[in-house]
Design a protein around this motif. Structure first.
Motif, short mmCIF file in Angstrom:
data_model
loop_
_atom_site.label_atom_id
_atom_site.label_comp_id
_atom_site.label_asym_id
_atom_site.label_seq_id
_atom_site.Cartn_x
_atom_site.Cartn_y
_atom_site.Cartn_z
N PRO A 184 67.11 13.56 79.00
CA PRO A 184 66.08 14.60 79.19
C PRO A 184 66.69 15.99 79.38
O PRO A 184 66.14 16.98 78.86
N ASP A 185 67.82 16.08 80.08
CA ASP A 185 68.45 17.39 80.30
C ASP A 185 68.93 17.99 78.98
O ASP A 185 68.79 19.20 78.75
N TYR A 186 69.53 17.14 78.12
CA TYR A 186 69.99 17.66 76.82
C TYR A 186 68.82 18.19 76.01
O TYR A 186 68.89 19.28 75.42
N LEU A 187 67.73 17.44 75.96
CA LEU A 187 66.57 17.84 75.16
C LEU A 187 65.92 19.09 75.73
O LEU A 187 65.43 19.94 74.98
N ALA A 188 65.93 19.22 77.06
CA ALA A 188 65.35 20.42 77.68
C ALA A 188 66.14 21.66 77.30
O ALA A 188 65.59 22.75 77.13
N GLU A 189 67.46 21.51 77.15
CA GLU A 189 68.31 22.66 76.83
C GLU A 189 68.37 22.95 75.34
O GLU A 189 68.40 24.12 74.93
N HIS A 190 68.37 21.89 74.52
CA HIS A 190 68.61 22.08 73.08
C HIS A 190 67.37 21.85 72.22
O HIS A 190 67.41 22.08 71.01
N GLY A 191 66.30 21.36 72.82
CA GLY A 191 65.10 21.07 72.05
C GLY A 191 65.13 19.66 71.49
O GLY A 191 66.18 19.03 71.40
N THR A 192 63.95 19.16 71.11
CA THR A 192 63.82 17.80 70.59
C THR A 192 63.68 17.84 69.07
O THR A 192 62.75 18.48 68.55
N PRO A 193 64.57 17.17 68.34
CA PRO A 193 64.43 17.14 66.87
C PRO A 193 63.16 16.41 66.47
O PRO A 193 62.79 15.39 67.07
N THR A 194 62.49 16.93 65.46
CA THR A 194 61.26 16.31 64.96
C THR A 194 61.43 15.76 63.56
O THR A 194 60.53 15.10 63.03
N ASP A 195 62.58 16.05 62.95
CA ASP A 195 62.87 15.60 61.59
C ASP A 195 64.36 15.30 61.51
O ASP A 195 65.16 15.94 62.21
N LEU A 234 68.87 17.31 62.95
CA LEU A 234 70.09 16.83 63.62
C LEU A 234 71.30 17.70 63.27
O LEU A 234 72.30 17.68 64.00
N SER A 235 71.22 18.45 62.19
CA SER A 235 72.33 19.34 61.83
C SER A 235 72.52 20.45 62.86
O SER A 235 73.59 21.07 62.92
N GLU A 236 71.51 20.68 63.68
CA GLU A 236 71.58 21.71 64.71
C GLU A 236 71.91 21.13 66.09
O GLU A 236 71.89 21.85 67.08
N HIS A 237 72.21 19.84 66.14
CA HIS A 237 72.43 19.19 67.43
C HIS A 237 73.84 18.61 67.53
O HIS A 237 74.52 18.37 66.53
N ARG A 238 74.26 18.39 68.77
CA ARG A 238 75.52 17.73 69.05
C ARG A 238 75.35 16.23 68.82
O ARG A 238 74.47 15.60 69.40
N ILE A 239 76.20 15.68 67.97
CA ILE A 239 76.08 14.28 67.57
C ILE A 239 77.16 13.44 68.24
O ILE A 239 78.35 13.77 68.20
N GLY A 264 74.85 14.95 74.01
CA GLY A 264 74.33 15.03 72.66
C GLY A 264 73.38 13.90 72.33
O GLY A 264 72.88 13.19 73.21
N VAL A 265 73.13 13.74 71.02
CA VAL A 265 72.22 12.72 70.48
C VAL A 265 73.04 11.55 69.98
O VAL A 265 74.03 11.73 69.27
N ALA A 266 72.61 10.32 70.32
CA ALA A 266 73.36 9.13 69.95
C ALA A 266 72.46 8.12 69.23
O ALA A 266 71.31 7.93 69.62
N LEU A 267 73.01 7.49 68.21
CA LEU A 267 72.37 6.35 67.57
C LEU A 267 73.09 5.11 68.09
O LEU A 267 74.28 4.93 67.86
N THR A 268 72.36 4.26 68.80
CA THR A 268 73.00 3.13 69.46
C THR A 268 72.13 1.89 69.34
O THR A 268 70.99 1.95 68.86
N VAL A 269 72.66 0.76 69.78
CA VAL A 269 71.90 -0.48 69.74
C VAL A 269 70.98 -0.56 70.95
O VAL A 269 71.32 -0.10 72.04
#
Length: 304
Positions: free
Chosen positions: A168-179, A183-188, A234-239
């Motif tokens: 939640p802290d990351y999204l509050a600071e960087h915004g929530t991707p909608t598409d 993700l090109s604008e986010h820390r991966i 950042g944003v993570a793709l995980t199981v």
């Protein structure tokens, strides 16, 4: 010759160190060193090249290792054949498995297998990498993900879901991707043991978008990916099974849930060229009949 000496030599090559072989054999490092010295003296040849930082087989040592490993495998197969003939499931069984899946999902099933087959000496080696099971000397290996075409035999165990998350802290600071393109604008946070070649797949209806991502942090360990996501990195793709408790507690938030993400198969694989002993057959059948409870943690609202 005592087969313990030969097994110790094989373990040294497979583990890459005297210490690793000692742990596997349950003996002291000094005894492992003595076994090798005695073996080299008996053969009149140097089998290993040693330094303060590395250990590797000589050319003769590599050839000897391959022959001895095959001989020991035939001996184990012969022992298993006799045990199987009298209805006994026993002997050594060496299994490779991924770390997080084992600790969070597989662990209770392993414990029940040990209770059901107390005469099987189970050696479970945890590693997130896609280790060559034959070269590593495993009887079987647990794999999460799509299997490569190979000569290995396989049995499907279950499916696990994947989920895109951030704190939640990351999204509050960087915004929530909608598409996915956002993700090109986010820390991966990128898990390197995937076969996605730097892309993440998103499904919307019949369309699959392979979104290119540029990692700010990469690692081959799923626990580190989770830790970084929890820390707001950042944003993570995980199981799903890895972050189910974090999602339930609100420590992580699922994002892009209107896109579908792939489920990953979990399989147990073993060499087709190797005779399937009673212990391995029991292990494969036991897992194949188990319920792994890998429930979906996010139910995407797929756009049609």
């Amino acid at each position: 010759m005592d087969t313990a000496v030969l097994r110790t030599y094989v373990h040294i090559i497979e583990e890459g160190s005297f210490a690793g072989a000692a742990r596997r054999m349950g003996v002291s490092r000094s005894l492992v060193s003595k076994y090798v010295s005695d073996l080299e003296a008996r053969l009149g040849a140097q089998l290993l090249t040693r330094s303060t930082r590395s250990l590797s087989p000589t050319e003769l040592g590599r050839s000897y290792f391959e022959q001895v490993r095959e001989i020991l495998q035939h001996l184990d197969d012969a022992d298993d054949s006799v045990r199987q003939g009298v209805g006994m499931v026993a002997g050594k069984l060496r299994i490779g498995a991924p770390v997080t899946f084992t600790l969070q999902v597989l662990n209770p099933h392993v414990m029940r297998f040990m209770e059901a087959y107390p005469d099987v000496r189970l050696d479970l080696s945890l590693d997130d990498g896609c280790v060559d099971p034959v070269a590593a000397g495993f009887d079987a290996t647990i794999r999460v993900g799509v299997l490569d075409d190979s000569s290995m035999r396989a049995r499907h165990l279950c499916q696990v879901d994947t989920v895109l998350v951030a704190s939640p802290d990351y999204l509050a600071e960087h915004g929530t991707p909608t598409d996915p393109a956002d993700l090109s604008e986010h820390r991966i946070l990128y898990y390197t043991n995937t076969k996605s070649a730097g892309t993440w797949p998103f499904r919307r209806g019949n369309e699959v978008i392979h979104q290119k991502v540029t990692p700010a942090f990469s690692t081959n360990n799923g626990d580190m990916i989770r830790t970084a996501a929890l820390d707001g990195q950042g944003v993570a793709l995980t199981v799903g099974f890895q972050v189910a408790a974090d999602l339930a507690a609100g420590r992580l938030v699922p994002i892009l849930t209107h896109y579908g993400l792939p489920e990953l198969p979990v399989s147990v694989i073993w060499p087709s060229s190797r005779n399937m002993g009673a212990a391995l057959r029991a292990f494969v059948d036991f897992l194949g009949q188990s319920d792994f409870h890998t429930r979906r943690v996010v139910s995407p609202e797929l756009v049609k």
